[in-house]
Design an enzyme around this catalytic site. Structure first.
Site, PDB file in Angstrom:
ATOM      1  CG  HIS A   1       9.103  -3.981   9.239  1.00 48.09           C
ATOM      2  ND1 HIS A   1       7.986  -3.891  10.032  1.00 48.09           N
ATOM      3  CD2 HIS A   1       9.190  -5.479   9.927  1.00 48.09           C
ATOM      4  CE1 HIS A   1       7.150  -4.304  10.773  1.00 48.09           C
ATOM      5  NE2 HIS A   1       7.460  -5.948  10.747  1.00 48.09           N
TER       6      HIS A   1
ATOM      7  CD  GLU B   1       7.405  -0.472   8.130  1.00 48.56           C
ATOM      8  OE1 GLU B   1       7.900  -0.835   7.418  1.00 48.56           O
ATOM      9  OE2 GLU B   1       7.151  -0.747   9.344  1.00 48.56           O
TER      10      GLU B   1
ATOM     11  CB  CYS C   1       4.624  -6.809   9.418  1.00 46.30           C
ATOM     12  SG  CYS C   1       5.319  -8.489  10.494  1.00 46.30           S
TER      13      CYS C   1
HETATM   14  N1  GLN Z   1       3.837 -10.520  14.579  1.00 46.37           N
HETATM   15  C1  GLN Z   1       2.566  -9.964  14.323  1.00 46.37           C
HETATM   16  C2  GLN Z   1       0.850 -10.583  14.389  1.00 46.37           C
HETATM   17  O1  GLN Z   1       0.377 -10.788  14.640  1.00 46.37           O
HETATM   18  C3  GLN Z   1       3.107  -9.201  13.179  1.00 46.37           C
HETATM   19  C4  GLN Z   1       5.021  -8.468  13.427  1.00 46.37           C
HETATM   20  C5  GLN Z   1       4.932  -6.897  12.596  1.00 46.37           C
HETATM   21  O2  GLN Z   1       4.305  -6.718  12.670  1.00 46.37           O
HETATM   22  N2  GLN Z   1       6.338  -6.723  13.130  1.00 46.37           N
HETATM   23  O3  GLN Z   1       0.629  -9.136  14.155  1.00 46.37           O
END
Ligand code: GLN
Length: 194
Positions: free
Chosen positions: A171, A173, A78
């Site tokens: 995710h 994890e 992410c």
């Molecule tokens: N929206 C977040 C970002 O811009 C990422 C979201 C996440 O890691 N769950 O970094």
């Protein structure tokens, strides 16, 4: 062999637990000298703009960039995917990326209405779907020629590798909705990428 998990901000603890559960001890990395002791780095979910700022303030951005350029394996989820990419759209103006995998991401690209969702993901090489949680996930707008796409949602790449780098928009994890852990992505990183 030692794995570091960048622990400045975000969901780093779950990555440490995931590697531990696979018998691969992981250590939290907050300072440049802690980076010296690790052979690979996981960059967790969180807020990529904040992480970029904290990386610069703590003097960690350049050392990590140098290690990545020298071939250090890395797993990014992410926000970690955004940071490991080449370019981020809709980020903070001063937000930086490591350019360890040639992708362009768009922050919060799934928009407000479906900004978080779970889906059963078909992943190349896995014999059953992976329950993937997307939480204000980035959209991958472009992948370079040397990037392998292992999974897509609505035709958009969500799991990619290139050399020793693996990135997920979701995710892996986090525990699945039934409370169990599916560590197949972490295992694959250890087996194939590391
Ligand atoms: N929206 C977040 C970002 O811009 C990422 C979201 C996440 O890691 N769950 O970094």
């Amino acid at each position: 062999m030692s794995i570091g998990v960048l622990a400045l901000q975000g969901a780093f603890r779950r990555h440490v637990e995931a590697f531990d559960a696979l018998g691969q001890p992981a250590v939290e990395v907050r300072r440049p000298r802690e980076l010296d002791d690790v052979d690979a780095l996981a960059i967790p979910g969180g807020e990529s703009g904040t992480m970029s700022m904290l990386l610069e303030r703590g003097g960690l951005f350049e050392p990590i960039a140098e290690r990545l350029a020298a071939g250090m394996p890395a797993l990014g989820t992410c926000a970690g995917m955004i940071l490991l990419g080449t370019e981020v759209l809709d980020g903070r103006t001063d937000q930086r990326c490591f350019g360890a995998i040639d992708i362009t991401t768009r922050r919060n690209g799934y928009g407000r209405q479906i900004d978080s969702f779970d889906t059963a993901l078909d992943i190349e090489g896995l014999d059953s779907p992976f329950d993937a949680s997307f939480i204000r996930a980035p959209i991958v707008e472009r992948v370079g020629d040397d990037v392998t796409v292992l999974a897509r949602v609505d035709d958009r790449p969500v799991l990619c590798t290139s050399g020793p780098v693996m990135v997920a928009a979701f995710h892996p994890e986090l525990p699945t909705p039934d409370g169990t852990s599916d560590l197949r992505i972490h295992r694959r990183f250890l087996e194939e990428v590391l």
